[in-house]
Design a protein around this motif. Structure first.
Motif, PDB file in Angstrom:
ATOM      1  N   LEU A   3       6.460   7.367  -5.041  1.00 28.74           N
ATOM      2  CA  LEU A   3       6.111   7.179  -6.447  1.00 28.74           C
ATOM      3  C   LEU A   3       5.785   8.494  -7.146  1.00 28.74           C
ATOM      4  O   LEU A   3       6.085   8.667  -8.328  1.00 28.74           O
ATOM      5  CB  LEU A   3       4.951   6.197  -6.598  1.00 28.74           C
ATOM      6  CG  LEU A   3       5.325   4.729  -6.436  1.00 28.74           C
ATOM      7  CD1 LEU A   3       4.081   3.852  -6.474  1.00 28.74           C
ATOM      8  CD2 LEU A   3       6.319   4.285  -7.491  1.00 28.74           C
ATOM      9  N   TYR A  15       8.373   3.130 -14.078  1.00 29.47           N
ATOM     10  CA  TYR A  15       7.388   3.581 -13.102  1.00 29.47           C
ATOM     11  C   TYR A  15       6.333   2.496 -12.874  1.00 29.47           C
ATOM     12  O   TYR A  15       5.970   2.194 -11.734  1.00 29.47           O
ATOM     13  CB  TYR A  15       6.727   4.882 -13.565  1.00 29.47           C
ATOM     14  CG  TYR A  15       5.620   5.339 -12.662  1.00 29.47           C
ATOM     15  CD1 TYR A  15       5.900   5.987 -11.462  1.00 29.47           C
ATOM     16  CD2 TYR A  15       4.285   5.104 -12.982  1.00 29.47           C
ATOM     17  CE1 TYR A  15       4.881   6.397 -10.613  1.00 29.47           C
ATOM     18  CE2 TYR A  15       3.267   5.511 -12.138  1.00 29.47           C
ATOM     19  CZ  TYR A  15       3.573   6.157 -10.961  1.00 29.47           C
ATOM     20  OH  TYR A  15       2.567   6.546 -10.117  1.00 29.47           O
ATOM     21  N   ARG A  17       6.712  -0.741 -13.338  1.00 35.93           N
ATOM     22  CA  ARG A  17       7.361  -1.849 -12.627  1.00 35.93           C
ATOM     23  C   ARG A  17       7.489  -1.527 -11.133  1.00 35.93           C
ATOM     24  O   ARG A  17       7.243  -2.371 -10.289  1.00 35.93           O
ATOM     25  CB  ARG A  17       8.746  -2.155 -13.220  1.00 35.93           C
ATOM     26  CG  ARG A  17       8.730  -2.665 -14.632  1.00 35.93           C
ATOM     27  CD  ARG A  17       8.086  -4.020 -14.795  1.00 35.93           C
ATOM     28  NE  ARG A  17       8.672  -4.995 -13.919  1.00 35.93           N
ATOM     29  CZ  ARG A  17       8.012  -6.033 -13.397  1.00 35.93           C
ATOM     30  NH1 ARG A  17       6.758  -6.236 -13.684  1.00 35.93           N
ATOM     31  NH2 ARG A  17       8.621  -6.869 -12.601  1.00 35.93           N
ATOM     32  N   TYR A  18       7.911  -0.311 -10.820  1.00 33.82           N
ATOM     33  CA  TYR A  18       8.044   0.092  -9.424  1.00 33.82           C
ATOM     34  C   TYR A  18       6.694   0.004  -8.712  1.00 33.82           C
ATOM     35  O   TYR A  18       6.609  -0.495  -7.588  1.00 33.82           O
ATOM     36  CB  TYR A  18       8.595   1.517  -9.327  1.00 33.82           C
ATOM     37  CG  TYR A  18      10.096   1.637  -9.389  1.00 33.82           C
ATOM     38  CD1 TYR A  18      10.881   0.672 -10.009  1.00 33.82           C
ATOM     39  CD2 TYR A  18      10.740   2.724  -8.831  1.00 33.82           C
ATOM     40  CE1 TYR A  18      12.258   0.799 -10.071  1.00 33.82           C
ATOM     41  CE2 TYR A  18      12.124   2.859  -8.883  1.00 33.82           C
ATOM     42  CZ  TYR A  18      12.870   1.898  -9.505  1.00 33.82           C
ATOM     43  OH  TYR A  18      14.222   2.017  -9.547  1.00 33.82           O
ATOM     44  N   THR A  19       5.644   0.486  -9.353  1.00 33.17           N
ATOM     45  CA  THR A  19       4.305   0.426  -8.767  1.00 33.17           C
ATOM     46  C   THR A  19       3.918  -1.024  -8.505  1.00 33.17           C
ATOM     47  O   THR A  19       3.395  -1.356  -7.437  1.00 33.17           O
ATOM     48  CB  THR A  19       3.281   1.093  -9.714  1.00 33.17           C
ATOM     49  OG1 THR A  19       3.686   2.440  -9.933  1.00 33.17           O
ATOM     50  CG2 THR A  19       1.895   1.074  -9.115  1.00 33.17           C
ATOM     51  N   TYR A  72      14.129  -6.422  -6.747  1.00 33.00           N
ATOM     52  CA  TYR A  72      13.201  -6.010  -5.693  1.00 33.00           C
ATOM     53  C   TYR A  72      13.966  -5.335  -4.555  1.00 33.00           C
ATOM     54  O   TYR A  72      13.512  -4.343  -3.990  1.00 33.00           O
ATOM     55  CB  TYR A  72      12.411  -7.196  -5.162  1.00 33.00           C
ATOM     56  CG  TYR A  72      11.442  -7.792  -6.171  1.00 33.00           C
ATOM     57  CD1 TYR A  72      11.082  -7.124  -7.333  1.00 33.00           C
ATOM     58  CD2 TYR A  72      10.883  -9.031  -5.958  1.00 33.00           C
ATOM     59  CE1 TYR A  72      10.201  -7.663  -8.243  1.00 33.00           C
ATOM     60  CE2 TYR A  72       9.987  -9.581  -6.876  1.00 33.00           C
ATOM     61  CZ  TYR A  72       9.658  -8.891  -8.009  1.00 33.00           C
ATOM     62  OH  TYR A  72       8.782  -9.428  -8.914  1.00 33.00           O
ATOM     63  N   MET A  75      14.758  -1.841  -5.453  1.00 31.28           N
ATOM     64  CA  MET A  75      13.591  -0.978  -5.266  1.00 31.28           C
ATOM     65  C   MET A  75      13.480  -0.538  -3.803  1.00 31.28           C
ATOM     66  O   MET A  75      13.249   0.646  -3.514  1.00 31.28           O
ATOM     67  CB  MET A  75      12.341  -1.761  -5.694  1.00 31.28           C
ATOM     68  CG  MET A  75      11.060  -1.044  -5.518  1.00 31.28           C
ATOM     69  SD  MET A  75      10.914   0.296  -6.695  1.00 31.28           S
ATOM     70  CE  MET A  75      10.240   1.514  -5.622  1.00 31.28           C
ATOM     71  N   SER A  78      16.063   2.056  -3.023  1.00 33.83           N
ATOM     72  CA  SER A  78      15.680   3.366  -3.539  1.00 33.83           C
ATOM     73  C   SER A  78      14.659   4.043  -2.619  1.00 33.83           C
ATOM     74  O   SER A  78      14.777   5.235  -2.305  1.00 33.83           O
ATOM     75  CB  SER A  78      15.111   3.200  -4.950  1.00 33.83           C
ATOM     76  OG  SER A  78      14.765   4.432  -5.497  1.00 33.83           O
TER      77      SER A  78
END
Length: 151
Positions: A3, A15, A17-19, A72, A75, A78
């Motif tokens: 992150l 950012y 959303r990823y968290t 998801y 993610m 990634s």
């Protein structure tokens, strides 16, 4: 670490959303495993569990759509690609060839009734040529797509 690096290249919304996905989904499902021990079977189990859930990760009621499950998965891809590129893992266990994702639901296109189409075309008569052309092109695209899929 992921992150921190990602924050530099992501919009604030992405950012966040990823968290959210990492904290509420990935860590509870895979956080007990060392990065090097994660295998495709673990990723697949996570995807399957998401597909079966009756609530969203934040507790809201309702099943996750296949497109949400795929987000998801993206993610995780990634994260794993980053770990692979940094030499932290020898293979990427989230590679697409290794994972079966839920099928996306086919979207239904709402088509105008003849009356609605006539009203729209009539309303366009007084508009600048550029807008008439854009709307006509859009209508022809939707109508031709609809004809191809209904055959």
């Amino acid at each position: 670490m992921y992150l921190e690096t990602a924050k530099q290249r992501l919009s604030p919304y992405v950012y966040e959303r990823y968290t959210h996905i990492i904290d509420l989904g990935i860590i509870p499902a895979l956080g007990h495993l060392k990065l090097r021990d994660i295998r495709p079977v673990h990723i697949q189990r996570f995807i399957d569990d998401l597909s079966k859930r009756d609530t969203h990760l934040d507790g809201k009621p309702g099943k996750l759509s296949p497109s949400t499950v795929r987000r998801y998965y993206t993610m995780i891809c990634s994260l794993m690609k980053s770990a692979y590129n940094l030499g932290l893992i020898g293979i990427n266990p989230a590679e697409r060839e290794r994972i079966t994702l839920p099928k996306l639901e086919e979207e239904q296109t709402e088509i105008f009734t003849e009356q609605e189409l006539g009203d729209l075309l009539q309303a366009l008569e007084d508009e600048p040529l550029m807008f008439r052309l854009l709307i006509h092109m859009a209508l022809n695209t939707v109508c031709s797509k609809r004809l191809r899929t209904s055959r």
